[in-house]
Design a protein around this motif. Structure first.
Motif, PDB file in Angstrom:
ATOM      1  N   ALA A  17       0.852  -1.187   0.000  1.00 44.15           N
ATOM      2  CA  ALA A  17       0.000   0.000   0.000  1.00 44.15           C
ATOM      3  C   ALA A  17       0.889   1.239   0.000  1.00 44.15           C
ATOM      4  CB  ALA A  17      -0.894  -0.013   1.240  1.00 44.15           C
ATOM      5  N   ALA A  18       0.372   2.336  -0.473  1.00 43.56           N
ATOM      6  CA  ALA A  18       1.140   3.589  -0.497  1.00 43.56           C
ATOM      7  C   ALA A  18       1.414   4.057   0.924  1.00 43.56           C
ATOM      8  CB  ALA A  18       0.363   4.657  -1.254  1.00 43.56           C
ATOM      9  N   ALA A  19       2.578   4.631   1.143  1.00 47.05           N
ATOM     10  CA  ALA A  19       2.931   5.175   2.455  1.00 47.05           C
ATOM     11  C   ALA A  19       2.064   6.393   2.744  1.00 47.05           C
ATOM     12  CB  ALA A  19       4.403   5.556   2.482  1.00 47.05           C
ATOM     13  N   GLN A  38       3.018  -1.716   5.976  1.00 44.34           N
ATOM     14  CA  GLN A  38       2.966  -3.101   6.419  1.00 44.34           C
ATOM     15  C   GLN A  38       1.668  -3.742   5.964  1.00 44.34           C
ATOM     16  OE1 GLN A  38       4.255  -1.594  10.516  1.00 44.34           O
ATOM     17  NE2 GLN A  38       4.827  -3.745  10.524  1.00 44.34           N
ATOM     18  N   ARG A  39       1.102  -3.184   4.917  1.00 44.56           N
ATOM     19  CA  ARG A  39      -0.172  -3.655   4.387  1.00 44.56           C
ATOM     20  C   ARG A  39      -0.066  -3.661   2.873  1.00 44.56           C
ATOM     21  NH1 ARG A  39      -5.806  -1.741   6.632  1.00 44.56           N
ATOM     22  NH2 ARG A  39      -7.136  -2.898   5.224  1.00 44.56           N
ATOM     23  N   GLY A  40      -0.709  -4.620   2.241  1.00 48.60           N
ATOM     24  CA  GLY A  40      -0.667  -4.672   0.798  1.00 48.60           C
ATOM     25  C   GLY A  40      -1.680  -5.648   0.238  1.00 48.60           C
ATOM     26  N   GLU A  41      -1.644  -5.789  -1.090  1.00 53.46           N
ATOM     27  CA  GLU A  41      -2.576  -6.668  -1.793  1.00 53.46           C
ATOM     28  C   GLU A  41      -1.796  -7.784  -2.479  1.00 53.46           C
ATOM     29  OE1 GLU A  41      -5.785  -6.558  -5.465  1.00 53.46           O
ATOM     30  OE2 GLU A  41      -4.993  -4.686  -4.675  1.00 53.46           O
ATOM     31  N   VAL A  62      -3.583  -7.912   2.953  1.00 55.87           N
ATOM     32  CA  VAL A  62      -2.879  -8.589   4.034  1.00 55.87           C
ATOM     33  C   VAL A  62      -2.016  -7.622   4.847  1.00 55.87           C
ATOM     34  CG1 VAL A  62      -2.833 -10.821   2.856  1.00 55.87           C
ATOM     35  CG2 VAL A  62      -0.953  -9.213   2.506  1.00 55.87           C
ATOM     36  N   LEU A  63      -1.709  -8.038   6.077  1.00 53.35           N
ATOM     37  CA  LEU A  63      -0.751  -7.358   6.940  1.00 53.35           C
ATOM     38  C   LEU A  63       0.471  -8.260   7.042  1.00 53.35           C
ATOM     39  CD1 LEU A  63      -3.048  -6.222   9.887  1.00 53.35           C
ATOM     40  CD2 LEU A  63      -2.257  -4.856   7.960  1.00 53.35           C
ATOM     41  N   TYR A  64       1.664  -7.662   6.946  1.00 55.22           N
ATOM     42  CA  TYR A  64       2.889  -8.459   6.997  1.00 55.22           C
ATOM     43  C   TYR A  64       3.919  -7.743   7.863  1.00 55.22           C
ATOM     44  CZ  TYR A  64       3.814  -5.213   3.143  1.00 55.22           C
ATOM     45  OH  TYR A  64       3.928  -4.085   2.364  1.00 55.22           O
TER      46      TYR A  64
END
Length: 91
Positions: A17-19, A38-41, A62-64
Protein backbone atom coordinates in the motif's frame (compact mmCIF):
# COMPACT_ATOMS: atom_id res chain seq x y z
CA UNK A 1 -3.28 -5.60 -11.08
CA UNK A 2 -2.19 -8.79 -12.87
CA UNK A 3 1.49 -9.53 -13.34
CA UNK A 4 3.19 -12.02 -15.60
CA UNK A 5 5.13 -13.86 -12.90
CA UNK A 6 4.31 -16.89 -10.75
CA UNK A 7 6.17 -17.37 -7.45
CA UNK A 8 7.32 -20.84 -6.45
CA UNK A 9 6.04 -23.03 -3.60
CA UNK A 10 4.76 -21.05 -0.58
CA UNK A 11 5.82 -17.63 -1.84
CA UNK A 12 3.51 -14.75 -2.72
CA UNK A 13 3.94 -11.39 -4.45
CA UNK A 14 2.47 -8.38 -2.65
CA UNK A 15 1.83 -4.87 -3.96
CA UNK A 16 2.52 -2.68 -0.89
CA UNK A 17 0.00 0.00 0.00
CA UNK A 18 1.14 3.59 -0.50
CA UNK A 19 2.93 5.17 2.46
CA UNK A 20 0.96 7.74 4.40
CA UNK A 21 1.39 11.27 3.03
CA UNK A 22 -0.14 13.08 6.05
CA UNK A 23 -0.73 12.39 9.71
CA UNK A 24 -4.28 12.27 11.05
CA UNK A 25 -3.85 15.83 12.28
CA UNK A 26 -2.88 17.03 8.77
CA UNK A 27 0.89 17.33 9.08
CA UNK A 28 2.62 16.44 5.81
CA UNK A 29 5.24 13.69 6.21
CA UNK A 30 8.47 14.18 4.21
CA UNK A 31 9.76 11.25 2.11
CA UNK A 32 12.69 10.67 4.46
CA UNK A 33 10.40 10.13 7.47
CA UNK A 34 7.77 7.90 5.86
CA UNK A 35 7.50 4.42 7.33
CA UNK A 36 7.45 1.34 5.15
CA UNK A 37 3.86 0.17 4.72
CA UNK A 38 2.97 -3.10 6.42
CA UNK A 39 -0.17 -3.66 4.39
CA UNK A 40 -0.67 -4.67 0.80
CA UNK A 41 -2.58 -6.67 -1.79
CA UNK A 42 -1.67 -10.16 -2.99
CA UNK A 43 -1.07 -10.03 -6.77
CA UNK A 44 0.34 -13.55 -7.35
CA UNK A 45 0.61 -16.79 -5.35
CA UNK A 46 2.69 -19.93 -5.68
CA UNK A 47 1.25 -23.44 -5.76
CA UNK A 48 2.01 -24.14 -2.09
CA UNK A 49 4.05 -26.96 -0.60
CA UNK A 50 3.08 -30.61 -0.68
CA UNK A 51 0.43 -31.14 2.02
CA UNK A 52 0.44 -27.36 2.79
CA UNK A 53 -1.87 -25.42 0.47
CA UNK A 54 -1.73 -21.62 0.59
CA UNK A 55 -4.48 -19.85 2.54
CA UNK A 56 -4.15 -16.49 0.75
CA UNK A 57 -5.38 -15.80 -2.77
CA UNK A 58 -4.93 -13.08 -5.37
CA UNK A 59 -6.79 -9.92 -4.32
CA UNK A 60 -6.53 -10.49 -0.55
CA UNK A 61 -5.53 -7.45 1.54
CA UNK A 62 -2.88 -8.59 4.03
CA UNK A 63 -0.75 -7.36 6.94
CA UNK A 64 2.89 -8.46 7.00
CA UNK A 65 6.05 -7.90 9.04
CA UNK A 66 7.88 -4.58 8.83
CA UNK A 67 10.99 -6.14 7.28
CA UNK A 68 9.29 -9.06 5.52
CA UNK A 69 10.02 -10.00 1.95
CA UNK A 70 12.42 -8.96 -0.75
CA UNK A 71 11.75 -5.85 -2.82
CA UNK A 72 11.46 -6.43 -6.57
CA UNK A 73 10.56 -4.16 -9.47
CA UNK A 74 8.40 -5.47 -12.31
CA UNK A 75 7.58 -3.17 -15.23
CA UNK A 76 8.39 -0.08 -13.14
CA UNK A 77 6.14 -1.12 -10.23
CA UNK A 78 7.55 -2.08 -6.81
CA UNK A 79 6.46 -5.36 -5.22
CA UNK A 80 7.51 -7.59 -2.34
CA UNK A 81 8.05 -11.32 -2.70
CA UNK A 82 7.74 -13.23 0.59
CA UNK A 83 6.83 -16.54 2.15
CA UNK A 84 3.24 -16.95 3.25
CA UNK A 85 4.56 -17.40 6.82
CA UNK A 86 5.62 -13.72 6.79
CA UNK A 87 1.96 -12.68 6.47
CA UNK A 88 0.24 -12.01 9.79
CA UNK A 89 -3.39 -11.54 8.76
CA UNK A 90 -5.90 -11.16 5.96
CA UNK A 91 -7.89 -7.94 6.46
Amino acid sequence: MAINMKPLADRVIVAPAAAEEKTKSGIIIPDTAKEKPQRGEIVAVGSGKKDEPLTVKVGDQVLYGKYAGTEINIDGQDYLIMKEADIFAIV
